[in-house]
Design an enzyme around this catalytic site. Structure first.
Site, PDB file in Angstrom:
ATOM      1  N   SER A   1       0.863  -1.175   0.000  1.00 39.92           N
ATOM      2  CA  SER A   1       0.000   0.000   0.000  1.00 39.92           C
ATOM      3  C   SER A   1       0.895   1.218   0.000  1.00 39.92           C
ATOM      4  O   SER A   1       2.089   1.129   0.325  1.00 39.92           O
ATOM      5  CB  SER A   1      -0.882  -0.001   1.254  1.00 39.92           C
ATOM      6  OG  SER A   1      -1.531   1.237   1.432  1.00 39.92           O
TER       7      SER A   1
ATOM      8  N   TYR B   1      -1.742  -0.388  10.638  1.00 41.63           N
ATOM      9  CA  TYR B   1      -1.715  -0.828   9.241  1.00 41.63           C
ATOM     10  C   TYR B   1      -0.376  -0.483   8.601  1.00 41.63           C
ATOM     11  O   TYR B   1       0.233  -1.325   7.926  1.00 41.63           O
ATOM     12  CB  TYR B   1      -2.862  -0.149   8.498  1.00 41.63           C
ATOM     13  CG  TYR B   1      -3.075  -0.627   7.075  1.00 41.63           C
ATOM     14  CD1 TYR B   1      -3.509  -1.925   6.818  1.00 41.63           C
ATOM     15  CD2 TYR B   1      -2.872   0.227   5.992  1.00 41.63           C
ATOM     16  CE1 TYR B   1      -3.727  -2.362   5.522  1.00 41.63           C
ATOM     17  CE2 TYR B   1      -3.092  -0.206   4.692  1.00 41.63           C
ATOM     18  CZ  TYR B   1      -3.516  -1.491   4.458  1.00 41.63           C
ATOM     19  OH  TYR B   1      -3.726  -1.931   3.164  1.00 41.63           O
TER      20      TYR B   1
END
Length: 278
Positions: free
Chosen positions: A136, A149
């Site tokens: 990501s 995350y």
């Protein structure tokens, strides 16, 4: 058959994993589509002659080894593994419980390690393969409300960068895919969990930030089906890239981070360069 590869894809029950499985099948490849619930995976991906649906809990090494054995028994090889499955624990670090952070790291970091550990013996024997990790822009740039995350995705980036040098001598390639915001199911209630704790100092910011994240679900600018089709093309190259930054927003984010890093290096260049032993 020389152009047909066997793709092993995690998290194929919904979201980007479904698009990846369909794109690989449409390109003429064989696919091992995996997930915890095989009925969900089968319903999502559909029927195909070169499709194997296999049960896989990426948090369990034994489960990963069993899925890899099933894939090798069916197709005789595994050419591409895509570590796609993941979750999102959103919230300020202090408001996330230790258990939530552990679950984030276990799924997003240890999970891909489990799957890759199970697949690498097959690829080493073949002397070929490609290990892909979907990270990501959160693996490149940290931001508030994403500490757990980002920690998991930064971890995947470092692991994959290092793994490259270990497995390249066996003809195994590695590719890190860094998507921006794509219209997947990551921000839905099934994939996103919010902080369980409540601390007064964060209350106002939490009340503003959580609704903003919830409002983004289903409105992200990237098309996951296009990403999946493009990834198949990228992997089919003779020399797949070490990194693929996916999405215009991701390109802008990575460019800005690279510029900031160089500026920070330059700002302290003289001091940093003066630290050698006299």
């Amino acid at each position: 058959m020389a152009d047909k590869r066997v793709w092993f894809i995690t998290g194929s029950g919904r979201g980007m994993g479904v698009d990846l499985a369909r794109a690989a099948l449409a390109a003429g490849h064989a696919v091992v589509a995996t997930g915890r619930d095989t009925e969900t995976v089968a319903d999502a991906v559909g029927d195909a002659d070169d499709l194997l649906v296999a049960e896989l809990d990426i948090t369990s090494l034994a489960s990963a080894e069993a899925a890899v054995r099933a894939a090798a028994d069916r197709f005789g090889r595994i050419d591409v593994v895509v570590n796609n499955a993941g979750n999102f624990y959103a919230g300020f670090f202090e408001e996330l419980t230790p258990e939530q952070i552990e679950r984030s790291l276990t799924t997003n970091l240890v999970g891909p390690m489990n799957v890759t550990r199970a697949v690498l013996p097959v690829m080493r024997e073949q002397r070929s393969g490609n290990v892909i990790a979907i990270t990501s822009t959160a693996g490149i740039v940290g931001q508030e409300f994403c500490s757990a995350y980002a920690a998991s995705k930064f971890g995947v980036e470092g692991w994959m960068e290092s793994l490259r040098f270990e497995v390249e001598p066996f003809g195994i390639r590695t590719t890190i895919v860094e998507p921006g915001f794509f219209r997947t199911e990551l921000l839905t209630n099934e994939s996103t969990a919010y902080a369980e704790l409540s601390i007064d100092d964060y209350a106002e910011r939490t009340a503003q930030t959580r609704p903003a994240w919830e409002a983004m679900s289903g409105k992200q600018g990237g098309d996951p089906a296009k990403l999946a089709k493009a990834l198949v093309m990228v992997v089919d190259q003779e020399q797949p890239p070490l990194r693929w930054v996916a999405g215009a927003d991701a390109v802008a984010t990575v460019e800005q981070k690279a510029s900031e890093l160089l500026a920070q290096v330059d700002a302290y260049r003289d001091l940093s360069s003066s630290l050698a032993v006299d």
